[in-house]
Design an enzyme around this catalytic site. Structure first.
Site, mmCIF file in Angstrom:
data_model
loop_
_atom_site.group_PDB
_atom_site.id
_atom_site.type_symbol
_atom_site.label_atom_id
_atom_site.label_comp_id
_atom_site.label_asym_id
_atom_site.label_seq_id
_atom_site.Cartn_x
_atom_site.Cartn_y
_atom_site.Cartn_z
ATOM 1 N N GLU A 1 -17.138 13.928 28.090
ATOM 2 C CA GLU A 1 -15.657 13.805 27.527
ATOM 3 C C GLU A 1 -16.081 13.532 26.080
ATOM 4 O O GLU A 1 -16.857 12.729 25.575
ATOM 5 C CB GLU A 1 -15.166 12.548 28.257
ATOM 6 C CG GLU A 1 -14.458 12.887 29.690
ATOM 7 C CD GLU A 1 -13.836 11.609 30.000
ATOM 8 O OE1 GLU A 1 -13.316 10.600 29.297
ATOM 9 O OE2 GLU A 1 -13.746 11.419 31.403
ATOM 10 N N GLU B 1 -17.476 7.040 34.585
ATOM 11 C CA GLU B 1 -17.376 5.762 33.556
ATOM 12 C C GLU B 1 -17.484 4.434 34.465
ATOM 13 O O GLU B 1 -16.587 3.804 34.295
ATOM 14 C CB GLU B 1 -16.183 5.758 32.732
ATOM 15 C CG GLU B 1 -16.126 7.064 31.931
ATOM 16 C CD GLU B 1 -14.998 7.046 31.077
ATOM 17 O OE1 GLU B 1 -14.088 6.055 31.033
ATOM 18 O OE2 GLU B 1 -14.752 8.140 29.986
HETATM 19 O O1 IFM Z 1 -8.145 8.879 29.722
HETATM 20 C C1 IFM Z 1 -9.464 8.386 29.638
HETATM 21 C C2 IFM Z 1 -10.181 8.925 30.840
HETATM 22 O O2 IFM Z 1 -9.576 8.785 31.991
HETATM 23 C C3 IFM Z 1 -11.673 8.347 30.882
HETATM 24 N N1 IFM Z 1 -12.457 8.618 29.797
HETATM 25 C C4 IFM Z 1 -11.530 8.098 28.286
HETATM 26 C C5 IFM Z 1 -10.172 8.593 28.602
HETATM 27 C C6 IFM Z 1 -9.392 8.131 27.159
HETATM 28 O O3 IFM Z 1 -9.116 6.617 27.210
#
Ligand code: IFM
Length: 439
Positions: A353, A169
């Site tokens: 994710e 990210e």
């Molecule tokens: O917990 C985070 C993760 O570290 C990165 N993506 C989003 C998740 C939820 O906020």
């Protein structure tokens, strides 16, 4: 709802199901001679993190990893997306801590023993504090140091990793942390953000270059995306949403996959970027083997009279998760299709994710999460069924864990963690996934 409506057999042969975590969020940073991170420093500033919580103990995965890997295997996952902590492996960002490397060695071997494909992310946000003090992502030295770390990991673990992505990210590492000020180092400064937005991209490119000369192959990138919706009907809010979309969803994919930052965003950001940034675009955009998208929600944008980027986020009407994030599966559909159409093309695409925070208790079924996963996985199923190159889906997260500035109160896990006793209790969503993946 206690069951998921999909089955593994609804997906093309070889479609990968995975669960994800990250190092600082679960490991317990106090163990194994890890170095201080900029998250330890940030959490120590009153008011930055709920209850001043940090990742020192977290889920004690450092000691309990065999149990956690068993949970992944028993649910029928094909792969485990984990991350390596730079500060564990190089406590000051440069000098190697053998214990740190040994830990990841054991972990990766543990995955292979259980038939899990190791999907590594090299940087999931815990910058060694010593590098933060030098200027962190605002200075060019950090991408250069990061490439050394990538090289080290590639050489040590690369022969056993199924896939590797340098940075989780990049938008969060750069914009959320240097302009919105919500993550370490907590800056709200367009000057810092402009530099970070470029240096994080450069770190990706230099790391890919470094990894190519190691046994690590199947290299990719993981970007988070939010579906940007204009708050009102007018042109001003449409422009506000376009700008949000550009900063969030087009900046890094454009750089990684097309070798160009989006022109409309450069108008606002170029004055703040490091001199000579154009010369790095070739390094940043060297070929990768796959692309990953993290998706959770949509965002509504309203134009403001303020300086660029001249927008505010306003709450929307859809049902929300415990993060206050709207549940918006149609944004997932739109962003995956746009990513394939405009950026990743024929490259294998993975959902790296997706999931939700819910105020779970160990003894109450997390039906809301099951419904959330069902709606989103169904979109992945439909896209893959059309023959588009979507090749996998990853749930965030295996465990309840340290949700950064929100501490331990926000539970994303399909496995409940009692942080006082470290007891793991699989939730209804875990059992539902296990049943769906069994046939
Ligand atoms: O917990 C985070 C993760 O570290 C990165 N993506 C989003 C998740 C939820 O906020």
């Amino acid at each position: 709802m206690t069951t998921l409506s999909f089955r593994r057999s609804d997906f093309p042969e070889g479609f990968l199901f995975a669960a994800a975590t990250s190092a600082y969020q679960i490991e317990g940073h106090a163990h194994g001679q890890a170095g201080r991170t900029h998250w330890d420093s940030f959490a120590a500033i009153p008011g930055k993190v709920v209850n001043g919580e940090n990742g020192q103990i977290a889920c004690d995965h450092y000691h309990r990893w065999p149990e956690d890997l068993d949970l992944l295997r028993d649910a029928g996952f094909d792969a485990y997306r984990f991350s390596t902590s730079w500060a564990r492996v190089m406590p000051d960002g440069r000098k190697v801590n053998a214990e740190g490397l040994d830990f990841y060695d054991r972990l990766v071997d543990g995955m292979l023993e259980r038939g899990l494909k190791p999907m590594a992310t090299l940087y999931h946000w815990e910058l060694p504090a010593a590098l933060g003090l030098k200027g962190g992502w605002t200075i060019r030295e950090i991408p250069e140091r990061f490439a050394e770390f990538a090289h080290l990991i590639g050489n040590r673990l690369g022969d056993r990793l199924w896939s590797t992505a340098p940075i989780n990210e990049p938008w969060c590492v750069a914009w959320l942390s240097h302009y919105l000020g919500q993550h370490a180092p907590g800056l709200s400064d367009l000057g810092a953000a402009g530099k970070a937005m470029h240096h994080v991209a450069l770190a990706h490119g230099l790391a890919i270059e470094a990894l190519r000369s190691t046994p690590a192959q199947n290299l990719g990138a993981v970007c988070n995306m939010e579906y940007a919706i204009p708050h009102g009907d007018g042109e001003a809010d449409e422009r506000a949403a376009r700008t949000y979309d550009g900063i969030y969803n087009r900046w890094f994919p454009g750089a990684f996959l097309k070798g160009a930052y989006p022109e409309d965003i450069l108008e606002g950001l170029a004055p703040h970027m490091p001199e000579g940034w154009q010369d790095d675009m070739k390094t940043i955009s060297q070929p990768i083997d796959w692309f990953g998208v993290n998706y959770y929600t949509c965002q509504r944008l309203k134009a403001t009279d303020g300086p660029w980027p001249a927008h505010d986020m306003v709450p929307g009407p859809l049902p929300k998760t415990d993060m206050g994030w709207e549940i918006c599966p149609e944004g997932f559909d739109w962003l995956l299709r746009r990513t394939i159409r405009d950026y990743s093309g024929d490259l294998p695409l993975y959902v790296t994710e997706n999931g939700m925070a819910n105020p779970d208790r160990a003894d109450v079924p997390d039906d809301a999460r099951i419904a959330y996963l069902d709606a989103h996985v169904d979109i992945a199923r439909a896209i893959a069924a059309e023959g588009l190159p979507l090749r996998g889906y990853t749930v965030w997260s295996l465990l309840d864990n340290y949700e950064w500035a929100l501490g331990y109160g926000k539970r994303f896990g399909i496995v409940h963690v009692d942080f006082a006793t470290q007891t793991r209790t699989p939730k209804a969503s875990y059992h539902a996934l296990a049943r769906a993946l069994a046939d």
